[in-house]
Design a protein around this motif. Structure first.
Motif, PDB file in Angstrom:
ATOM      1  N   THR A  30     -10.743  -5.469  -4.918  1.00 33.66           N
ATOM      2  CA  THR A  30     -10.740  -6.896  -4.576  1.00 33.66           C
ATOM      3  C   THR A  30     -11.183  -7.728  -5.777  1.00 33.66           C
ATOM      4  N   CYS A  31     -11.446  -7.070  -6.895  1.00 32.28           N
ATOM      5  CA  CYS A  31     -11.988  -7.733  -8.085  1.00 32.28           C
ATOM      6  C   CYS A  31     -10.870  -8.035  -9.077  1.00 32.28           C
ATOM      7  N   TYR A  32     -10.727  -9.293  -9.421  1.00 33.83           N
ATOM      8  CA  TYR A  32      -9.685  -9.645 -10.384  1.00 33.83           C
ATOM      9  C   TYR A  32     -10.205  -9.444 -11.803  1.00 33.83           C
ATOM     10  N   CYS A  33      -9.508  -8.637 -12.576  1.00 37.03           N
ATOM     11  CA  CYS A  33      -9.818  -8.407 -13.993  1.00 37.03           C
ATOM     12  C   CYS A  33      -8.508  -8.425 -14.765  1.00 37.03           C
ATOM     13  N   GLY A  34      -8.573  -8.765 -16.044  1.00 40.76           N
ATOM     14  CA  GLY A  34      -7.371  -8.756 -16.858  1.00 40.76           C
ATOM     15  C   GLY A  34      -6.726  -7.393 -16.911  1.00 40.76           C
ATOM     16  N   ILE A  35      -7.539  -6.360 -16.772  1.00 46.12           N
ATOM     17  CA  ILE A  35      -7.037  -4.987 -16.843  1.00 46.12           C
ATOM     18  C   ILE A  35      -6.117  -4.652 -15.663  1.00 46.12           C
ATOM     19  N   ASN A  36      -6.246  -5.399 -14.577  1.00 48.43           N
ATOM     20  CA  ASN A  36      -5.402  -5.144 -13.399  1.00 48.43           C
ATOM     21  C   ASN A  36      -3.918  -5.278 -13.753  1.00 48.43           C
ATOM     22  N   GLU A  37      -3.590  -6.252 -14.605  1.00 52.60           N
ATOM     23  CA  GLU A  37      -2.193  -6.475 -14.987  1.00 52.60           C
ATOM     24  C   GLU A  37      -1.721  -5.441 -16.002  1.00 52.60           C
ATOM     25  N   LYS A  38      -2.650  -5.005 -16.853  1.00 54.24           N
ATOM     26  CA  LYS A  38      -2.309  -3.994 -17.853  1.00 54.24           C
ATOM     27  C   LYS A  38      -1.902  -2.681 -17.192  1.00 54.24           C
ATOM     28  N   TYR A  39      -2.574  -2.357 -16.095  1.00 56.81           N
ATOM     29  CA  TYR A  39      -2.292  -1.113 -15.377  1.00 56.81           C
ATOM     30  C   TYR A  39      -1.796  -1.436 -13.961  1.00 56.81           C
ATOM     31  N   SER A  40      -0.794  -2.251 -13.854  1.00 60.01           N
ATOM     32  CA  SER A  40      -0.336  -2.739 -12.549  1.00 60.01           C
ATOM     33  C   SER A  40       0.178  -1.622 -11.646  1.00 60.01           C
ATOM     34  N   ARG A  41       0.633  -0.524 -12.216  1.00 57.50           N
ATOM     35  CA  ARG A  41       1.118   0.587 -11.390  1.00 57.50           C
ATOM     36  C   ARG A  41      -0.043   1.409 -10.830  1.00 57.50           C
ATOM     37  N   GLU A  42      -1.125   1.517 -11.610  1.00 61.94           N
ATOM     38  CA  GLU A  42      -2.268   2.340 -11.220  1.00 61.94           C
ATOM     39  C   GLU A  42      -3.327   1.575 -10.431  1.00 61.94           C
ATOM     40  N   ILE A  43      -3.232   0.225 -10.442  1.00 63.24           N
ATOM     41  CA  ILE A  43      -4.239  -0.607  -9.779  1.00 63.24           C
ATOM     42  C   ILE A  43      -3.575  -1.524  -8.762  1.00 63.24           C
ATOM     43  N   LEU A  44      -4.080  -1.506  -7.548  1.00 65.07           N
ATOM     44  CA  LEU A  44      -3.624  -2.452  -6.525  1.00 65.07           C
ATOM     45  C   LEU A  44      -4.743  -3.457  -6.303  1.00 65.07           C
ATOM     46  N   LEU A  98       0.828  -1.211   0.000  1.00 63.86           N
ATOM     47  CA  LEU A  98       0.000   0.000   0.000  1.00 63.86           C
ATOM     48  C   LEU A  98       0.860   1.258   0.000  1.00 63.86           C
ATOM     49  N   GLU A  99       1.893   1.236   0.816  1.00 59.21           N
ATOM     50  CA  GLU A  99       2.769   2.409   0.898  1.00 59.21           C
ATOM     51  C   GLU A  99       3.436   2.677  -0.457  1.00 59.21           C
ATOM     52  N   GLU A 100       3.911   1.624  -1.104  1.00 64.19           N
ATOM     53  CA  GLU A 100       4.540   1.773  -2.413  1.00 64.19           C
ATOM     54  C   GLU A 100       3.522   2.246  -3.457  1.00 64.19           C
ATOM     55  N   PHE A 101       2.323   1.677  -3.414  1.00 65.27           N
ATOM     56  CA  PHE A 101       1.270   2.037  -4.363  1.00 65.27           C
ATOM     57  C   PHE A 101       0.869   3.506  -4.223  1.00 65.27           C
ATOM     58  N   LEU A 102       0.664   3.942  -2.993  1.00 63.65           N
ATOM     59  CA  LEU A 102       0.255   5.330  -2.764  1.00 63.65           C
ATOM     60  C   LEU A 102       1.376   6.296  -3.120  1.00 63.65           C
ATOM     61  N   CYS A 103       2.615   5.876  -2.921  1.00 60.66           N
ATOM     62  CA  CYS A 103       3.763   6.708  -3.295  1.00 60.66           C
ATOM     63  C   CYS A 103       3.833   6.859  -4.821  1.00 60.66           C
TER      64      CYS A 103
END
Length: 389
Positions: A257-271, A215-220
């Motif tokens: 908490t929802c797994y979607c293929g798009i999560n990997e496409k935008y891995s920096r913007e989505i946790l 979380l800390e890395e993501f928010l940073c």
């Protein structure tokens, strides 16, 4: 006094946690009470870590019975497990959350029952707001297809008037895990004094060490962006990928908490994490979007965070979502199959959110105060005493 506590057999954490909170907050320190949970093997491991007693029965649906044409076999298997639990515990009281067959055990042995009940059982919303195509979330099940879900055994038209199901809605005492302003009782409801409001029975959890680092890395990495938390719980499968992509494109940071293929496409913007500490995540979010599950809808209110609810075509969730919208503390986005204009409605609500006109914060504060007062006033010993009289 021995108590047997039974969650909904196919409900996962959502129907176990309210009973867990009752145990830890109200029953654990009562030396005169010994509470035993009837749960599956995985939940038994969790309870062991908390020092909570459980019955040595793996309370789970057998895979070999989950096939077309086996409703009676499933019923018999559940009844057998509950009978064994009763024989082991010899309880003076049963506490349950959506354990539809529990009246059989309670009535046969002449012991009272306390039930966790929600708006889906005692509907009070005006009939003009009801959609006859909607079902209870139990009927929709894990797959979205009621015919593939064992819960339909207890909610289908064929069984709805069966004596045990009719009796399920009428235990000696009922605990409503919410507050009167939201979870309203119908004006003409019978035995009103048998309903006790507990306030939300939710866990005020915190992130693990590993999740805290993530979380800390993501928010940073997303510093300066508004944060939106999107969840549809552990059961519902309503598609939400288009919502997630919308927020990424709009320069939001997305936690989900929802797994979607798009999560990997935008891995920096989505946790993404399958299970998250909801209270903590809501507290660090600017907007929460959820399916209006019984526990979930309380977290944005308690954290004073604006929220949107997503239609799931389940009336037990939809009734509460519409009530929250009526109160001005949330806005509802209908399911695409209910309203083809759902996306335009969503865009309008996002515009209101960004203009800070989505939420009535005075009402939000009133509800937060009511939650705190309801929790303070709730007396579990009083509920037990009422059930035993």
């Amino acid at each position: 006094m021995n108590i047997l506590t039974i969650p909904y057999i196919a409900g996962g954490l959502s129907h176990l946690l309210p009973l867990y909170v009752l145990q830890q907050k109200y029953l654990r320190d009562n030396s005169g009470i010994k509470n035993h949970f009837l749960v599956n093997d995985n939940s038994q491991k969790l309870l062991t870590m908390q020092g909570i007693d459980f019955v040595p029965v793996n309370y789970t649906l057998k895979e070999n019975l989950l096939k077309p044409g086996s409703p009676q076999e499933i019923k018999e298997d559940i009844i057998d497990m509950e009978k064994r639990a009763y024989e082991i515990v010899q309880p003076s009281l049963i506490i349950e959350d959506t354990s539809m067959l529990s009246p059989l055990i309670a009535e046969k042995n002449k012991i009272p029952r306390i039930s966790i009940q929600r708006t889906g059982i005692f509907r009070s919303i005006d009939k003009s707001h009801r959609n006859e195509k909607h079902v209870h979330s139990l009927e929709k099940g894990n797959t979205g297809n009621s015919s593939e879900n064992p819960s339909v055994l207890f909610t289908s038209n064929e069984d709805f008037n069966a004596p045990f199901l009719t009796q399920y809605a009428h235990p000696k005492a009922k605990i409503i895990p919410g507050i009167p302003t939201i979870e309203r009782l119908p004006e003409n409801i019978e035995n009103r004094n048998s309903y006790f409001y507990s306030g939300p029975l939710v866990v005020m959890d915190k992130p693990s060490k590993n999740l805290s680092v993530r979380l800390e890395e993501f928010l940073c990495n997303n510093k300066g962006k508004p944060v939106v938390f999107i969840t549809t719980g552990t059961i519902d499968k309503t598609p939400i990928e288009n919502f997630i992509e919308f927020f990424v494109q709009r320069n939001y940071a997305v936690i989900t908490t929802c797994y979607c293929g798009i999560n990997e496409k935008y891995s920096r913007e989505i946790l993404y994490n399958k299970i998250l500490p909801l209270h903590h995540i809501c507290g660090i979010s600017d907007l929460v979007i959820h399916q209006c599950g019984s526990g979930m809808y309380h977290y944005p209110i308690m954290n004073r965070i604006p929220s949107l609810t997503l239609g799931t075509q389940c009336y037990d969730r939809e009734d509460v979502a519409l009530r929250l919208q009526e109160l001005g503390v949330s806005a509802h986005i209908p399911h695409p199959d209910d309203n083809p204009e759902y996306w335009n409605i969503f865009l309008k609500k996002i515009e209101q959110f960004e203009n800070k006109t989505l939420i009535d914060y005075k009402m939000m504060d009133d509800l937060r105060n009511e939650i705190n007062e309801t929790i303070t006033d709730f007396n579990m010993e009083k509920v037990i005493a009422y059930a035993l009289t």
